[in-house]
Design a protein around this motif. Structure first.
Motif, PDB file in Angstrom:
ATOM      1  N   ASN A  17       0.850  -1.183   0.000  1.00 29.46           N
ATOM      2  CA  ASN A  17       0.000   0.000   0.000  1.00 29.46           C
ATOM      3  C   ASN A  17       0.887   1.235   0.000  1.00 29.46           C
ATOM      4  N   VAL A  18       0.725   2.086  -0.993  1.00 29.12           N
ATOM      5  CA  VAL A  18       1.479   3.333  -1.063  1.00 29.12           C
ATOM      6  C   VAL A  18       0.525   4.466  -0.700  1.00 29.12           C
ATOM      7  N   PHE A  19       0.839   5.156   0.381  1.00 31.34           N
ATOM      8  CA  PHE A  19       0.041   6.282   0.851  1.00 31.34           C
ATOM      9  C   PHE A  19       0.782   7.562   0.489  1.00 31.34           C
ATOM     10  N   ARG A  20       0.195   8.377  -0.371  1.00 29.74           N
ATOM     11  CA  ARG A  20       0.799   9.659  -0.754  1.00 29.74           C
ATOM     12  C   ARG A  20       0.223  10.728   0.176  1.00 29.74           C
ATOM     13  N   VAL A  21       1.122  11.427   0.857  1.00 29.91           N
ATOM     14  CA  VAL A  21       0.705  12.417   1.852  1.00 29.91           C
ATOM     15  C   VAL A  21       1.514  13.703   1.692  1.00 29.91           C
ATOM     16  N   ALA A  22       0.994  14.770   2.266  1.00 31.14           N
ATOM     17  CA  ALA A  22       1.782  15.988   2.391  1.00 31.14           C
ATOM     18  C   ALA A  22       2.870  15.689   3.431  1.00 31.14           C
ATOM     19  N   PRO A  23       4.068  16.218   3.253  1.00 33.59           N
ATOM     20  CA  PRO A  23       5.158  15.906   4.187  1.00 33.59           C
ATOM     21  C   PRO A  23       4.797  16.123   5.667  1.00 33.59           C
ATOM     22  N   GLU A  24       3.998  17.125   5.947  1.00 33.31           N
ATOM     23  CA  GLU A  24       3.632  17.381   7.344  1.00 33.31           C
ATOM     24  C   GLU A  24       2.673  16.320   7.895  1.00 33.31           C
ATOM     25  N   ASN A  25       2.120  15.471   7.032  1.00 38.37           N
ATOM     26  CA  ASN A  25       1.198  14.407   7.465  1.00 38.37           C
ATOM     27  C   ASN A  25       1.836  13.022   7.481  1.00 38.37           C
ATOM     28  N   GLN A  26       3.101  12.933   7.089  1.00 38.56           N
ATOM     29  CA  GLN A  26       3.725  11.610   7.016  1.00 38.56           C
ATOM     30  C   GLN A  26       3.710  10.904   8.375  1.00 38.56           C
ATOM     31  N   ARG A  27       4.072  11.591   9.439  1.00 36.85           N
ATOM     32  CA  ARG A  27       4.120  10.969  10.765  1.00 36.85           C
ATOM     33  C   ARG A  27       2.730  10.550  11.234  1.00 36.85           C
ATOM     34  N   ARG A  28       1.725  11.366  10.975  1.00 35.84           N
ATOM     35  CA  ARG A  28       0.357  11.015  11.362  1.00 35.84           C
ATOM     36  C   ARG A  28      -0.111   9.781  10.598  1.00 35.84           C
ATOM     37  N   MET A  29       0.213   9.711   9.309  1.00 35.15           N
ATOM     38  CA  MET A  29      -0.161   8.534   8.510  1.00 35.15           C
ATOM     39  C   MET A  29       0.502   7.291   9.088  1.00 35.15           C
ATOM     40  N   TYR A  30       1.765   7.397   9.431  1.00 36.31           N
ATOM     41  CA  TYR A  30       2.505   6.302  10.056  1.00 36.31           C
ATOM     42  C   TYR A  30       1.794   5.847  11.333  1.00 36.31           C
ATOM     43  N   ASP A  31       1.412   6.813  12.169  1.00 34.66           N
ATOM     44  CA  ASP A  31       0.723   6.484  13.426  1.00 34.66           C
ATOM     45  C   ASP A  31      -0.607   5.779  13.176  1.00 34.66           C
ATOM     46  N   ILE A  32      -1.368   6.247  12.177  1.00 29.90           N
ATOM     47  CA  ILE A  32      -2.651   5.612  11.849  1.00 29.90           C
ATOM     48  C   ILE A  32      -2.430   4.170  11.400  1.00 29.90           C
ATOM     49  N   ILE A  33      -1.412   3.949  10.576  1.00 31.46           N
ATOM     50  CA  ILE A  33      -1.117   2.588  10.110  1.00 31.46           C
ATOM     51  C   ILE A  33      -0.746   1.686  11.281  1.00 31.46           C
ATOM     52  N   LEU A  34       0.066   2.202  12.205  1.00 31.51           N
ATOM     53  CA  LEU A  34       0.425   1.385  13.373  1.00 31.51           C
ATOM     54  C   LEU A  34      -0.790   1.083  14.234  1.00 31.51           C
ATOM     55  N   GLU A  35      -1.682   2.057  14.418  1.00 30.36           N
ATOM     56  CA  GLU A  35      -2.915   1.821  15.174  1.00 30.36           C
ATOM     57  C   GLU A  35      -3.753   0.735  14.496  1.00 30.36           C
TER      58      GLU A  35
END
Length: 107
Positions: A17-35
């Motif tokens: 799964n490739v999630f394209r995000v704004a750089p300021e959202n990369q960490r939040r996306m990472y956290d959501i995936i871990l959750e």
């Protein structure tokens, strides 16, 4: 504990799964995936998940393995994961790639 194995012999159903995000959202996306992974690991057929962060901050890549496509589809349809999937869709453009391992090379 089962480890991620990239092998033509494994027979795993693989989702990249490739999630394209704004750089300021990369960490939040990472956290959501871990959750989400914390919930998903309890489903039958789950094998492994690996998360990769692009250096430029614009992508989060999740490499997930399942015993079978049927196991994956059962998890994906379950109500317990829908909130996590909605959070991912709200934050990222998602490109799912379903595949099988065709070739590996090791030194």
């Amino acid at each position: 504990m089962t480890m991620a194995t990239i092998s033509t012999a494994g027979g795993h159903y693989t989702l990249i799964n490739v999630f394209r995000v704004a750089p300021e959202n990369q960490r939040r996306m990472y956290d959501i995936i871990l959750e989400a992974t914390g919930v998903i690991t309890a489903f039958p057929g789950y094998v492994s998940a690996n998360v990769h962060l692009s250096d430029d901050g614009t992508r989060v890549v999740n490499y997930a393995q399942w015993r079978s496509k049927a196991d994956f589809e059962a998890m994906r349809a379950h109500p317990a994961v829908q909130e996590h999937f909605a959070a991912c869709r709200a934050l990222a453009e998602i490109e799912p790639i379903f595949c099988r391992v065709a070739y590996t090379h090791e030194v």
